[in-house]
Design an enzyme around this catalytic site. Structure first.
Site, PDB file in Angstrom:
ATOM      1  CB  THR A 252      81.104  -6.563 167.258  1.00 58.30           C
ATOM      2  OG1 THR A 252      80.278  -5.934 166.416  1.00 58.30           O
ATOM      3  CG2 THR A 252      80.169  -7.506 168.233  1.00 58.30           C
TER       4      THR A 252
ATOM      5  CE1 TYR B 160      79.667 -11.051 165.376  1.00 59.97           C
ATOM      6  CE2 TYR B 160      78.681  -8.743 164.805  1.00 59.97           C
ATOM      7  CZ  TYR B 160      79.936  -9.808 165.070  1.00 59.97           C
ATOM      8  OH  TYR B 160      81.153  -9.379 164.937  1.00 59.97           O
TER       9      TYR B 160
END
Length: 328
Positions: free
Chosen positions: A118, A142
């Site tokens: 990501t 995350y």
């Protein structure tokens, strides 16, 4: 005999689209999923093996049964807000499970991994088109956990010859143009499906989280890529590894960011319906503006996105949302 590819999280949104792309490219996608957030109904293109990445014995069994030529690793916890509130859950689940998977793959002699990372690994770096050379400064658990997995892939590459292609990208949108699969999460947190469900009256008004960001209209700016284009890149990444090319990181994006208000306006134009909205406070961990370039993927992988136009992504998603067979 067609080669098998183990797809972790293959019952989820991106994973199921990857399974279709792999099937069309001549592979047999083996979906490995615990169905905690995935959908059994989305597994249409190869076998489903239910299991959890924390279960090493189950992983060993699946590797022994199918002898995959590669792993596509999508399975992960991915809610930014939750990762801010409960970082231990993200570090424990994402990182430990990835380590389990990597060790199982190496022991099975499966040394090619395509990893869904990501651009959240970059943190909040406004006014910059993020690319593979941008410093990674994650601001939530995350993004931090995904960066840690990238580090693991690098380290096991040096020590065990593990080959990897890592894709960093932001907001994925749209649905399979043929309508076989689409986007659905429980809970749903992604802007476009939330907006389309609000338009259709399937949920309350869309909440705009923060209207005082230092952007052109005060709302967050994000880059969007069509899910079909995204998984096409993953197949190209697999072929890159099969051709014996070195481990590589690729960013995937349009290089253009759209604000929340701009996405809302585009949805009004596509659906010809008003979007009910309410104003909300900022969410912890949300960056103001995140835009990703994809020059390396275009030049080295030969990636040619076909559907990553905002109106096309919304139209494909809207078509699927209107026709989807299973509900929340």
């Amino acid at each position: 005999m067609k080669p098998h590819v183990l797809v972790t999280g293959g019952a989820g949104y991106i994973g199921s689209h990857a399974c279709k792309a792999l099937s069309e490219a001549g592979y047999v996608p083996v979906c490995f999923d615990n169905l905690s957030t995935g959908w059994r109904e989305a597994v249409k293109f190869g076998p489903l093996e239910e299991g959890d990445l924390a279960d090493r014995a189950r992983l060993d069994e699946v590797f022994a049964t199918y002898r995959p030529v590669a792993v596509m690793h999508f399975a992960a916890l991915s809610l930014v807000g939750e990762s801010m509130q409960n970082p231990s859950k993200y570090w424990r689940t994402n990182v430990n499970c990835a380590l389990n998977l990597i060790e199982a793959a190496i022991d099975a002699g499966c040394l090619n991994v395509v990893f869904s990372s990501t651009c959240a690994t970059y943190g909040d770096q406004d006014g910059v088109v993020l690319d593979e050379n941008t410093e990674q400064r994650p601001i939530n658990a995350y993004g931090g956990s995904k960066r840690a997995i990238e580090d693991m892939l690098r380290d096991f590459g040096a020590s065990h010859g593990l080959n990897s292609v890592i894709f960093r990208y932001f907001n994925v949108a749209g649905a399979d143009p043929a309508g076989d699969i689409g986007e659905q999460h429980v809970p749903e947190t992604h802007l476009i499906p939330l907006m389309l469900d609000a338009i259709a009256g399937k949920r309350p008004a869309l909440t705009v989280f923060g209207s005082d960001y230092p952007t052109r209209d005060g709302t967050c700016i994000r880059d969007y890529v069509h899910v079909s284009d995204l998984v096409d890149a993953h197949v190209l990444g697999l072929k890159w590894l099969e051709a014996g090319k070195p481990s590589r990181v690729f960013c995937l994006g349009s290089g253009n960011g759209f604000s929340v208000r701009e996405v809302i306006e585009a949805s009004r134009a596509v659906t010809n319906r008003e979007v009910p909205i309410v104003e909300g406070a900022r969410r912890p961990g949300d960056a103001a503006s995140l835009v990703s370039g994809s020059r390396r993927a275009l030049e080295e992988l030969g990636w040619q996105p076909q559907r990553s136009d905002l109106s096309v992504m919304i139209a494909d998603a809207w078509r699927w949302h209107q026709a989807k067979e299973y509900e929340y």
